[in-house]
Write a protein that holds these residues in place. Structure first.
Motif, PDB file in Angstrom:
ATOM      1  N   GLN A  30       0.830  -1.192   0.000  1.00 12.12           N
ATOM      2  CA  GLN A  30       0.000   0.000   0.000  1.00 12.12           C
ATOM      3  C   GLN A  30       0.870   1.249   0.000  1.00 12.12           C
ATOM      4  O   GLN A  30       1.947   1.267   0.603  1.00 12.12           O
ATOM      5  N   SER A  31       0.380   2.274  -0.665  1.00 15.16           N
ATOM      6  CA  SER A  31       1.078   3.560  -0.702  1.00 15.16           C
ATOM      7  C   SER A  31       0.054   4.666  -0.926  1.00 15.16           C
ATOM      8  O   SER A  31      -1.050   4.417  -1.417  1.00 15.16           O
ATOM      9  N   GLU A  32       0.452   5.879  -0.553  1.00  9.02           N
ATOM     10  CA  GLU A  32      -0.396   7.049  -0.719  1.00  9.02           C
ATOM     11  C   GLU A  32       0.452   8.214  -1.220  1.00  9.02           C
ATOM     12  O   GLU A  32       1.606   8.365  -0.809  1.00  9.02           O
ATOM     13  N   PHE A  33      -0.127   9.007  -2.101  1.00  9.39           N
ATOM     14  CA  PHE A  33       0.577  10.188  -2.599  1.00  9.39           C
ATOM     15  C   PHE A  33      -0.449  11.238  -3.020  1.00  9.39           C
ATOM     16  O   PHE A  33      -1.631  10.937  -3.236  1.00  9.39           O
ATOM     17  N   VAL A  34       0.037  12.472  -3.100  1.00  9.54           N
ATOM     18  CA  VAL A  34      -0.807  13.605  -3.485  1.00  9.54           C
ATOM     19  C   VAL A  34      -0.132  14.342  -4.631  1.00  9.54           C
ATOM     20  O   VAL A  34       1.093  14.286  -4.800  1.00  9.54           O
ATOM     21  N   ILE A  35      -0.940  15.043  -5.403  1.00 11.32           N
ATOM     22  CA  ILE A  35      -0.446  15.850  -6.517  1.00 11.32           C
ATOM     23  C   ILE A  35      -0.553  17.312  -6.099  1.00 11.32           C
ATOM     24  O   ILE A  35      -1.634  17.791  -5.744  1.00 11.32           O
ATOM     25  N   GLN A  36       0.566  18.018  -6.137  1.00 11.96           N
ATOM     26  CA  GLN A  36       0.605  19.416  -5.726  1.00 11.96           C
ATOM     27  C   GLN A  36       1.169  20.259  -6.855  1.00 11.96           C
ATOM     28  O   GLN A  36       1.785  19.752  -7.796  1.00 11.96           O
TER      29      GLN A  36
ATOM     30  N   LEU B  21      -2.966   3.727  -3.441  1.00 16.94           N
ATOM     31  CA  LEU B  21      -2.530   2.716  -4.403  1.00 16.94           C
ATOM     32  C   LEU B  21      -2.265   1.414  -3.671  1.00 16.94           C
ATOM     33  O   LEU B  21      -1.502   1.386  -2.710  1.00 16.94           O
ATOM     34  N   GLU B  22      -2.921   0.340  -4.125  1.00 15.16           N
ATOM     35  CA  GLU B  22      -2.729  -0.998  -3.562  1.00 15.16           C
ATOM     36  C   GLU B  22      -2.367  -1.947  -4.693  1.00 15.16           C
ATOM     37  O   GLU B  22      -3.108  -2.062  -5.670  1.00 15.16           O
ATOM     38  N   VAL B  23      -1.243  -2.608  -4.551  1.00 21.55           N
ATOM     39  CA  VAL B  23      -0.732  -3.506  -5.583  1.00 21.55           C
ATOM     40  C   VAL B  23      -0.551  -4.887  -4.973  1.00 21.55           C
ATOM     41  O   VAL B  23       0.093  -5.033  -3.919  1.00 21.55           O
ATOM     42  N   ILE B  24      -1.109  -5.910  -5.634  1.00 22.05           N
ATOM     43  CA  ILE B  24      -1.055  -7.292  -5.155  1.00 22.05           C
ATOM     44  C   ILE B  24      -0.171  -8.102  -6.099  1.00 22.05           C
ATOM     45  O   ILE B  24      -0.302  -7.999  -7.323  1.00 22.05           O
ATOM     46  N   ALA B  25       0.707  -8.913  -5.529  1.00 16.34           N
ATOM     47  CA  ALA B  25       1.571  -9.795  -6.309  1.00 16.34           C
ATOM     48  C   ALA B  25       1.860 -11.034  -5.473  1.00 16.34           C
ATOM     49  O   ALA B  25       1.578 -11.093  -4.274  1.00 16.34           O
ATOM     50  N   ALA B  26       2.454 -12.037  -6.144  1.00 10.51           N
ATOM     51  CA  ALA B  26       2.742 -13.299  -5.469  1.00 10.51           C
ATOM     52  C   ALA B  26       4.017 -13.248  -4.644  1.00 10.51           C
ATOM     53  O   ALA B  26       4.337 -14.213  -3.954  1.00 10.51           O
ATOM     54  N   SER B  27       4.739 -12.145  -4.690  1.00  6.52           N
ATOM     55  CA  SER B  27       5.974 -11.993  -3.927  1.00  6.52           C
ATOM     56  C   SER B  27       5.998 -10.600  -3.315  1.00  6.52           C
ATOM     57  O   SER B  27       5.607  -9.629  -3.981  1.00  6.52           O
ATOM     58  N   PRO B  28       6.444 -10.447  -2.067  1.00  2.00           N
ATOM     59  CA  PRO B  28       6.463  -9.102  -1.468  1.00  2.00           C
ATOM     60  C   PRO B  28       7.416  -8.154  -2.182  1.00  2.00           C
ATOM     61  O   PRO B  28       7.124  -6.967  -2.324  1.00  2.00           O
ATOM     62  N   GLU B  29       8.565  -8.658  -2.626  1.00  2.00           N
ATOM     63  CA  GLU B  29       9.513  -7.802  -3.332  1.00  2.00           C
ATOM     64  C   GLU B  29       8.946  -7.342  -4.675  1.00  2.00           C
ATOM     65  O   GLU B  29       9.091  -6.175  -5.057  1.00  2.00           O
ATOM     66  N   ILE B  30       8.306  -8.262  -5.389  1.00  2.00           N
ATOM     67  CA  ILE B  30       7.718  -7.897  -6.680  1.00  2.00           C
ATOM     68  C   ILE B  30       6.568  -6.917  -6.478  1.00  2.00           C
ATOM     69  O   ILE B  30       6.383  -5.971  -7.257  1.00  2.00           O
ATOM     70  N   SER B  31       5.776  -7.114  -5.443  1.00  2.00           N
ATOM     71  CA  SER B  31       4.687  -6.186  -5.150  1.00  2.00           C
ATOM     72  C   SER B  31       5.211  -4.785  -4.889  1.00  2.00           C
ATOM     73  O   SER B  31       4.665  -3.791  -5.385  1.00  2.00           O
ATOM     74  N   GLN B  32       6.307  -4.692  -4.134  1.00  2.00           N
ATOM     75  CA  GLN B  32       6.906  -3.383  -3.880  1.00  2.00           C
ATOM     76  C   GLN B  32       7.477  -2.779  -5.161  1.00  2.00           C
ATOM     77  O   GLN B  32       7.343  -1.567  -5.402  1.00  2.00           O
ATOM     78  N   ALA B  33       8.099  -3.605  -5.992  1.00  2.00           N
ATOM     79  CA  ALA B  33       8.658  -3.105  -7.249  1.00  2.00           C
ATOM     80  C   ALA B  33       7.548  -2.595  -8.171  1.00  2.00           C
ATOM     81  O   ALA B  33       7.684  -1.537  -8.805  1.00  2.00           O
TER      82      ALA B  33
ATOM     83  N   THR C 182       5.210   5.620   1.816  1.00  2.00           N
ATOM     84  CA  THR C 182       6.157   4.944   0.931  1.00  2.00           C
ATOM     85  C   THR C 182       5.817   3.458   0.833  1.00  2.00           C
ATOM     86  O   THR C 182       5.482   2.832   1.845  1.00  2.00           O
ATOM     87  N   PRO C 183       5.902   2.868  -0.359  1.00  2.00           N
ATOM     88  CA  PRO C 183       5.622   1.429  -0.488  1.00  2.00           C
ATOM     89  C   PRO C 183       6.640   0.590   0.286  1.00  2.00           C
ATOM     90  O   PRO C 183       7.849   0.723   0.092  1.00  2.00           O
ATOM     91  N   ILE C 184       6.145  -0.255   1.165  1.00  2.00           N
ATOM     92  CA  ILE C 184       6.981  -1.153   1.959  1.00  2.00           C
ATOM     93  C   ILE C 184       6.501  -2.579   1.716  1.00  2.00           C
ATOM     94  O   ILE C 184       5.301  -2.870   1.788  1.00  2.00           O
ATOM     95  N   ALA C 185       7.437  -3.484   1.449  1.00  2.00           N
ATOM     96  CA  ALA C 185       7.083  -4.878   1.183  1.00  2.00           C
ATOM     97  C   ALA C 185       6.550  -5.529   2.455  1.00  2.00           C
ATOM     98  O   ALA C 185       7.197  -5.464   3.510  1.00  2.00           O
ATOM     99  N   PRO C 186       5.378  -6.169   2.408  1.00  2.00           N
ATOM    100  CA  PRO C 186       4.848  -6.843   3.606  1.00  2.00           C
ATOM    101  C   PRO C 186       5.626  -8.120   3.898  1.00  2.00           C
ATOM    102  O   PRO C 186       6.182  -8.753   3.002  1.00  2.00           O
ATOM    103  N   ASP C 187       5.647  -8.509   5.180  1.00  2.00           N
ATOM    104  CA  ASP C 187       6.349  -9.728   5.572  1.00  2.00           C
ATOM    105  C   ASP C 187       5.410 -10.913   5.789  1.00  2.00           C
ATOM    106  O   ASP C 187       5.877 -12.029   6.026  1.00  2.00           O
ATOM    107  N   VAL C 188       4.081 -10.672   5.747  1.00  2.00           N
ATOM    108  CA  VAL C 188       3.098 -11.758   5.871  1.00  2.00           C
ATOM    109  C   VAL C 188       2.122 -11.641   4.709  1.00  2.00           C
ATOM    110  O   VAL C 188       1.873 -10.542   4.206  1.00  2.00           O
TER     111      VAL C 188
END
Length: 475
Positions: free
Chosen positions: A147-153, A245-257, A432-438
């Protein structure tokens, strides 16, 4: 007697129509008075032979006897009445035994119905729920969500209007840009770029992913886009102006990338939103400034050319010098004329000296005339100072005009640069996007409970529909 009379056609009753409800009621009434019937039709026929009204709920030996007395004298009817009387003349023990038998029969039927209900629930609710739970707990591949969050300024000048400052801190200030970025992140363009740079489709085509979540090797672009829409969720909070922004993947590193790549794509698109406006403003101002600068240089070159070609640095200074000479000569002429007048006033004037003075006066007068002619008249060999002064004044005026235009163009260029700076959009990351550990998905318990509720609801709706239809058909 009543038994010896034959009923007429008008007194005979028209037999009722034997509907399903009529036959069911005839069977129940025959069982109550002790008639042994093989089926519903037989029960209805026996009751009609006894003259018992099937639709009348009042059943007793007296009513049966009355209907038997009014019916024709037949041996079969008498036998049936005897059987009915015998069945009704039971002692208390037999009656209690019959009641217990009826209760056992009701209990048996209820148990059968309960067993069938539990069997249906087991087959239509429990078994599907078990299969869903087994998939979630043993088969489903773990998925990780970043998960991540950002704003446009955008940049705002210090002298912004009060109304602009009122909405600058809300989501309304950049809602159009935020909605545009939201649409871009959920578009096929973003998915195709993510696939080209990080291999989005290849990631979900790996063998360790279960069949329900794996993308087939020959999947089309639409299949990949459907999976992309399911695994990439973009939300926009209008009140705060924050994009989630929420991105789902089969690997935490790939999800963060994937999440970082999509944020970079969004930042580039935000920069492109105002790039054309900024470039148009700056290009117009730059062209106007370059044109004014070129014309100013040309005007300066023209002034320099005139000064070099005419040999005059400044026409005003040259005229002032010439007029100074003329004034000096005229003063000398006046002095000489006074001297000549004094000599000529003598009774015996000195002729030689007077002649010298006259020649000096004439030379000075000729010189003054030549100098004045040089100021105003142009010859084949020289140009008058008036002409030179006019040319230089025109060239200098043009140069001053071009300098003023250059200064104005420079101011417009600076204004355009400031306006272009105001148009700049930039993306600020709040989370900031952080890879989940679970693993985030599947949510095993919640999914199983939801499946149970869905299957139970479907079973209840179907059961109610079938019961209503059955009741409507039986009426």
């Amino acid at each position: 007697m009543a038994n010896d009379q034959t009923p007429t056609d008008s007194e005979s009753k028209i037999p009722p129509k034997r509907t399903r409800a009529y036959l069911r009621k005839a069977r129940q009434k025959a069982r109550r008075i002790g008639l042994e019937a093989t089926d519903d039709e037989h029960a209805a026929r026996l009751l009609e032979e006894l003259g018992v009204d099937v639709l009348n709920d009042d059943v007793s030996l007296i009513n049966v006897g009355k209907t038997a007395d009014s019916a024709p004298a037949q041996q079969d009817s008498t036998d049936l009445i005897d059987n009915v009387s015998a069945n009704f003349m039971l002692n208390d023990a037999d009656r209690l035994a019959e009641v217990h038998a009826i209760q056992r029969d009701l209990i048996r039927r209820r148990r059968v119905r309960l067993f069938l209900l539990m069997l249906r629930l087991l087959f239509f609710v429990v078994l599907p729920t078990f299969l869903v739970g087994r998939y979630y707990y043993t088969i489903a591949t773990d998925m990780y969500e970043t998960q991540s969050e950002f704003v446009i300024q955008k940049s705002e000048a210090a002298g912004a209007s009060a109304l602009g400052g009122l909405f600058s801190g809300t989501g309304f200030a950049n809602s159009a840009d935020s909605i545009t970025v939201q649409g871009y992140l959920t578009s096929r363009e973003a998915m195709m770029r993510l696939d080209d740079e990080l291999g989005y489709r290849a990631h979900f085509q790996q063998e360790f992913i279960d069949d329900l979540q794996r993308l087939s090797s020959d999947a089309s672009l639409e299949d990949a886009y459907e999976l992309y829409e399911k695994n990439v969720k973009v939300g926009y909070d209008l009140t705060e102006g924050v994009i989630h922004l929420e991105v789902i993947a089969a690997s935490p590193e790939i999800s963060q990338a994937f999440s970082n790549a999509l944020i970079d794509f969004a930042e580039e698109r935000v920069d492109e939103l105002s790039k054309r406006v900024r470039e148009d403003q700056m290009d117009g101002a730059q062209k106007a400034y370059d044109t004014a600068e070129t014309e100013m240089f040309a005007a300066q070159a023209e002034v320099l050319r005139l000064q070099q070609s005419r040999g005059v640095l400044s026409a005003d200074a040259e005229i002032a010098a010439q007029m100074g000479i003329i004034n000096s000569l005229e003063l000398q002429i006046e002095d000489k004329l006074l001297d000549l007048a004094e000599i000529l006033d003598n009774p015996n004037p000195n002729v030689i000296r007077s002649d010298i003075l006259e020649r000096e006066i004439d030379r000075r007068i000729e010189r003054v005339a030549y100098l004045r002619q040089k100021l105003t008249e142009t010859t084949s060999s020289s140009v008058s100072l008036a002409t030179i002064s006019g040319e230089l004044q025109i060239a200098e005026t043009n140069m001053l005009t071009r300098q003023a235009m250059l200064q104005q163009s420079l101011q417009l260029f600076e204004t355009a640069r400031v306006d272009a700076g105001r148009q700049v959009r930039y993306l600020s990351i709040g989370v900031t996007p952080i890879a989940p550990d679970v693993p985030t998905y599947p949510r095993k318990l919640e999914g199983t409970i939801l499946a149970f509720i869905i299957f139970m609801g479907i079973y209840i709706m179907v059961s109610l529909t079938v019961a209503i239809l059955r009741e409507q058909v039986s009426v």
